[in-house]
Design a protein around this motif. Structure first.
Motif, PDB file in Angstrom:
ATOM      1  N   THR A 185       0.813  -1.214   0.000  1.00  0.00           N
ATOM      2  CA  THR A 185       0.000   0.000   0.000  1.00  0.00           C
ATOM      3  C   THR A 185       0.848   1.266   0.000  1.00  0.00           C
ATOM      4  O   THR A 185       0.621   2.175  -0.814  1.00  0.00           O
ATOM      5  CB  THR A 185      -0.942  -0.008   1.220  1.00  0.00           C
ATOM      6  OG1 THR A 185      -1.744  -1.198   1.174  1.00  0.00           O
ATOM      7  CG2 THR A 185      -1.847   1.208   1.219  1.00  0.00           C
ATOM      8  N   ILE A 190      -0.718   4.146  -2.554  1.00  0.00           N
ATOM      9  CA  ILE A 190      -2.175   3.995  -2.478  1.00  0.00           C
ATOM     10  C   ILE A 190      -2.680   4.775  -1.269  1.00  0.00           C
ATOM     11  O   ILE A 190      -2.253   4.535  -0.140  1.00  0.00           O
ATOM     12  CB  ILE A 190      -2.575   2.515  -2.350  1.00  0.00           C
ATOM     13  CG1 ILE A 190      -1.997   1.702  -3.513  1.00  0.00           C
ATOM     14  CG2 ILE A 190      -4.089   2.372  -2.293  1.00  0.00           C
ATOM     15  CD1 ILE A 190      -2.168   0.202  -3.357  1.00  0.00           C
ATOM     16  N   CYS A 193      -6.922   2.004   0.405  1.00  0.00           N
ATOM     17  CA  CYS A 193      -6.891   0.634  -0.111  1.00  0.00           C
ATOM     18  C   CYS A 193      -7.995  -0.155   0.582  1.00  0.00           C
ATOM     19  O   CYS A 193      -8.037  -0.220   1.818  1.00  0.00           O
ATOM     20  CB  CYS A 193      -5.534   0.000   0.149  1.00  0.00           C
ATOM     21  SG  CYS A 193      -5.307  -1.602  -0.669  1.00  0.00           S
TER      22      CYS A 193
END
Length: 389
Positions: A185, A190, A193
């Protein structure tokens, strides 16, 4: 190895791409005596420790929350908490779930701008880069890691850093990919997530979870308008532990069970390898038999989507497998309804004996319908699985 059943059971062998089969230790844990999760400080600590363990699995230092509701509640909460009227949101679409994000952001007054990719392969990073060079004025972007109806896998390792380089917040639906595909992640930039309990983790449906980066929290706190929801307002959760207060009563038994399911995955240590081997062997068996895969490339290791032979109906095929063999595989919807069926080899489904039995049943069902296959799918699958890797 699981023995073949001599009669159709009341509950079919679940080989769908979610919900998946649930291990006995998870089911037993959900039946344990519970406390009052709103008042017992021990549960606040248990919840937080479970979130920390999940964050480590997702390779993130961001805050992780576990929400009551199946995966959709995390998707909706993210859109409700980030999108405002007039915002431009980039919808990266190469599948049914990918395009669905457009409807979600419109509910909250945002303007979805769709970047369309090919349906039968992953999003082209180069094409997306060219698109962003001409238009990058977006508050956030959404992308599905594995779009479950087709099983296509998008390269979020490249896509999300590209989006962040243009200052675009990234929202990833990883519900169907987790456990079967790696998720880094933080390294992959990101911001949000999203996952759920009922697929790769093999817990019952009812829980969604998500990681929220500092940039995402900042965007929520900097809104010009209030978040137009209570249940789906993620800001209410930000300081839950400091305040010892949950915005709503958490489903304690589901969370107990999910913690055990998460531990099952962590103790195994080789879930990614298991999923890759199973998926590769399934695809080889399908192709050797003369059937065709829906995708041309970029296959996810958690689900295989197979084109239904000409003249057959996918829904009828699924029903016959359930009635005669007691095995339930996945149907489809949207532009793939009745045209493609899916084998969900994710979580507890991704075991040699279960997949072997499913391929044998599919073979018999197709042959009963007059389809002439070139190879025995179960045999090809087993041969592939015993090869040294």
């Amino acid at each position: 190895m699981r023995q073949r059943r001599s009669k159709v059971p009341d509950v079919p062998l679940l080989m769908t791409p979610g919900p998946t089969q649930v291990r006995e230790n998870v089911r037993i844990t959900r039946a344990l005596e519970m406390t009052n999760p709103d008042l017992d400080l021990k549960f606040f600590k248990f919840y937080r420790k479970t979130c920390f363990k999940l964050a480590a699995f997702m390779n993130t230092e961001s805050q992780v929350l576990i929400l009551s509701g199946e995966g959709m509640v995390a998707l909706d909460s993210t859109c409700a908490s980030l999108a405002e009227p007039g915002d431009r949101v980039l919808i990266i679409d190469n599948g049914i779930f990918g395009e669905g994000f457009a409807d979600m952001v419109k509910v909250y007054g945002a303007e979805p701008v769709v970047f369309k990719g090919e349906r039968t392969r992953g999003i082209s990073v180069e094409n997306l880069r060219e698109f962003l060079e001409n238009d990058s004025d977006f508050k956030f972007a959404t992308i599905v890691h594995c779009d479950t109806p087709s099983g296509v896998l998008n390269d979020i390792r490249e896509i999300c850093p590209l989006l962040k380089s243009y200052g675009i917040l990234t929202v990833v639906d990883a519900v169907s990919s987790m456990v079967g595909e790696p998720i880094f992640t933080d390294d992959w930039k990101i911001d949000v997530c999203i996952g759920a309990s009922q697929k790769g983790f093999s817990a019952p449906p009812g829980l969604a979870f998500l990681s929220i980066s500092p940039d995402a929290w900042e965007m929520m706190e900097g809104r010009k308008t209030p978040i137009p929801s209570y249940y789906c307002n993620l800001l209410l959760w930000k300081n839950y532990f400091e305040d010892f207060w949950f915005p709503y009563t958490p489903p304690i038994s589901d969370i107990y069970g999910f913690k055990v399911a998460l531990n099952n995955v962590l103790k195994e240590g080789g879930a990614l390898k298991r999923h890759r081997r199973i998926a590769k062997a399934v695809r080889k068996a399908v192709i050797r038999a003369g059937l065709s895969l829906y995708l041309k490339s970029d296959y996810c290791s958690t689900v295989t989507t197979i084109n239904v032979p000409t003249g057959l109906d996918g829904e009828a095929l699924i029903q016959k497998m359930k009635d005669k063999h007691g095995i339930l595989i996945g149907g489809n919807f949207g532009y793939l309804k009745r045209k493609a069926v899916r084998i969900g080899h994710m979580g507890e489904n991704a075991r040699l004996e279960y997949v072997s039995e499913t391929l044998k049943a599919l073979q018999e069902t197709l042959e009963d319908e007059g389809v002439v296959l070139r190879a025995d799918m179960e045999s090809v699958f087993l041969e592939e699985m015993v090869k040294k890797k």
